[in-house]
Design a protein around this motif. Sequence first.
Motif, mmCIF file in Angstrom:
data_model
loop_
_atom_site.group_PDB
_atom_site.id
_atom_site.type_symbol
_atom_site.label_atom_id
_atom_site.label_comp_id
_atom_site.label_asym_id
_atom_site.label_seq_id
_atom_site.Cartn_x
_atom_site.Cartn_y
_atom_site.Cartn_z
ATOM 1 N N LYS A 29 0.488 -1.655 -0.285
ATOM 2 C CA LYS A 29 -0.409 -0.166 -0.055
ATOM 3 C C LYS A 29 1.011 1.195 0.259
ATOM 4 C CE LYS A 29 -3.717 -0.056 2.378
ATOM 5 N NZ LYS A 29 -4.607 0.227 3.512
ATOM 6 N N SER A 32 -2.917 4.835 0.861
ATOM 7 C CA SER A 32 -4.401 4.401 0.658
ATOM 8 C C SER A 32 -4.608 3.530 -0.590
ATOM 9 C CB SER A 32 -6.306 5.144 1.105
ATOM 10 O OG SER A 32 -5.425 5.651 0.156
ATOM 11 N N ILE A 34 -3.683 0.522 -3.604
ATOM 12 C CA ILE A 34 -2.656 -0.508 -3.583
ATOM 13 C C ILE A 34 -1.576 -0.454 -4.681
ATOM 14 C CG2 ILE A 34 -2.910 -3.206 -4.761
ATOM 15 C CD1 ILE A 34 -5.882 -3.231 -3.061
ATOM 16 N N ILE A 135 -7.292 -5.247 0.464
ATOM 17 C CA ILE A 135 -6.689 -4.203 1.644
ATOM 18 C C ILE A 135 -6.591 -5.125 3.055
ATOM 19 C CG2 ILE A 135 -7.644 -2.430 1.951
ATOM 20 C CD1 ILE A 135 -8.223 -1.813 0.137
ATOM 21 N N ASP A 139 -3.551 -5.152 5.440
ATOM 22 C CA ASP A 139 -3.537 -4.471 6.960
ATOM 23 C C ASP A 139 -3.447 -5.871 8.071
ATOM 24 O OD1 ASP A 139 -4.713 -2.005 6.099
ATOM 25 O OD2 ASP A 139 -6.382 -2.006 5.924
#
Length: 219
Positions: A29, A32, A34, A135, A139
């Motif tokens: 990332k 925010s 990708i 995502i 995270d």
Amino acid sequence: MKTKKMHDGFNLKTAEMVGKTSIPTIVSKQGSRIVYQMNLMFRQITNLFDHMPVKSKKDETLGEIDLSVLRNRYVKADKVEELTEYVTENVDSFILPPISAVTSTMYSFYPYNHAEIIEQMGVQYDLVQYPGRIIEVLDAYDGMLQGMLMVKESELNVEIMDGNHRCAAIHRLGTLGKEYKDLRIGVQIFYENDIERQRQAFVDLNTSTPIDKTLLTLF
């Protein structure tokens, strides 16, 4: 030993790979957004990436620029020739910045720690079957995954934001001899499905502070 262990998990079924190419990739990332990062041979560039049409100086007219699309910048023939000569004359020492592109597609991705992710997060986080969950997986794994990007060549669907001249020169080099086909260049593909943010990314990547001419002359 650790790297070998990660790669040992790459055991996709043949059916999952039919018609697809697999490319070693780092997914991370940036803010925010990708980004898929890879290192490709020139022959892969010619197979996977297109560039804007090459135009000579006399054909450069502002009226031909289409502001409704992202790829709105012509490719200068003299710049392509300059880059081509640079690589041919410096095969062992050339330096080219990565090609930067954008896509509105999330691609199937097989992390080297695929089994661990499934064990820890569940089968719904299989990024081969459900690439849109990446995502959440990023995270959970410090914002970076290593593995294999899996995509059909016809479905790569990227727009080059920075590197059209490099791409055109690589296409040109592919016609000059086999010795150039295995040379490599970095590629980063940003995922962005919002057209306004795509355009802003194009501006951001193509707006840089020029290096002072005195410093360039000194080097």
